[in-house]
Design a protein around this motif. Sequence first.
Motif, short mmCIF file in Angstrom:
data_model
loop_
_atom_site.label_atom_id
_atom_site.label_comp_id
_atom_site.label_asym_id
_atom_site.label_seq_id
_atom_site.Cartn_x
_atom_site.Cartn_y
_atom_site.Cartn_z
N GLY A 166 7.02 5.16 0.48
CA GLY A 166 5.91 6.07 0.71
C GLY A 166 4.92 6.08 -0.44
N VAL A 167 5.43 6.07 -1.67
CA VAL A 167 4.56 6.07 -2.85
C VAL A 167 3.74 4.78 -2.90
N HIS A 170 0.94 4.75 -0.51
CA HIS A 170 -0.12 5.68 -0.89
C HIS A 170 -1.11 5.05 -1.87
#
Length: 457
Positions: A166-167, A170
């Motif tokens: 997820g990071v 992003h």
Amino acid sequence: MNPRPAAEVIEDGLPIPRRYVAIFALSAGTALAVIDGTIANVALPTIARALSVPASQAAHVVTLYQLVLVMALLPLSALGDRIGHRRLYQSGQMIFIVATLACVFATSLPQLLFARALQGLGAAGALSVSSALIRAAYPARQLGRGLGINSMIVASAGALSPTLGGVILHVAPWQWVFAAPVPFALLSLAAGAIALPQPKTVLERYDYLGALLNAATFALLILGLQDLAYGRDIPSGILKLVAGVAAAATLIRQQSHAARPILPLDLLRQSRLAVPVTGLLLAFMAQMILLVSLPFRLAHRSGFTPVEIGGTLSLWPLTLIIVSPLAGMLSDRISNRLLGGVGMAITTAGFSAIALLPDQVSQLDASVRMAICGLGFGLFLSPNARTIIGAAPRTRAAAAGGLMATTRLTGQALGASIAGGLLALGTGDGALPAGLAASVASLIGLACIGQSRPGVS
């Protein structure tokens, strides 16, 4: 070209500090395989949009990697016996790095799938001999501790993977999700070149026909089961299953007379190994029945948000991180089968508690029940692995490790297929999957405790 490393005679583990460097190399290699196998899940919607393909096709990015692992683990463990475990372990990581570059520069789904298959092959090269290298690195009296640490690394990497993915999504394009495990590969290569042992190799001709039959058997059976479970193409699924059974029969007949078979029938004929291997298969099958179905139950019946579902499910691997090394150390001191039986009894209680979960439930309540499952599973896994790896002859340690990894992945595929079938029938978002998982876990526990009685071999 580098000369082939000389074989070492390893009596009882590597000396310190070399052992610690080898443990670091093996831990980093394990982490890369686990992260790469699960991190792509987070990126699937993004990949589908970016490549303009349906979500069902984008899912092949994950399933193809897992399928290649299942197909390649046993053939590569046999290859490792012939070319050297350290050589295969590090060659697999080099293949993985090259495949990662192909993922980063992929501009279409076929290109990405080819690169993912290559990543799976590289990861299989490392995982196929990792248990044999762990056994060579640790003294026999500390084998359980080593396998427990390895289980902790698997759980930690599995818990880290979704957040890491997820990071990355992003702050960077989706292609960089696949590059996340590369630092682990580079660290493992550097440490492994210094410290990994090089056990004696086997001077025998490689069984190419057996390797091909093994890969075909697992591919056909798993693909056939998935077709039937998800109702994609029933006639094709049946045809694949029939072909898979025929390939399996041919493989067993072809391997039954081999001294060192790729499909380790020589190990499976021993009850002290057959029982824990069967238990491992059923344990991971039960685990996936629960983990695939529970999110639907929590969303449909309890109104959990995706964040709440993720937090609840994370209690399983988080508990494993704590329990696995402790269980490994215990397995060096007390009966592995008794410890595994206790673990499965606790797991059965956890599954049963989830089956009895009320619709109006708090996240804390659901999380505690998941933690009970993780506690029991952790008490089972490390002693079970010690039984399998420790009971196999040292010359068949790679085959035992490959068998363990193949069994785990096959159990997960079977469990996911069963859960998918229950969801397709409309019964997968209720208490039935957890109840079925509890029944399976109770059978494993009874078998472990029965095998632990004095006089039972």
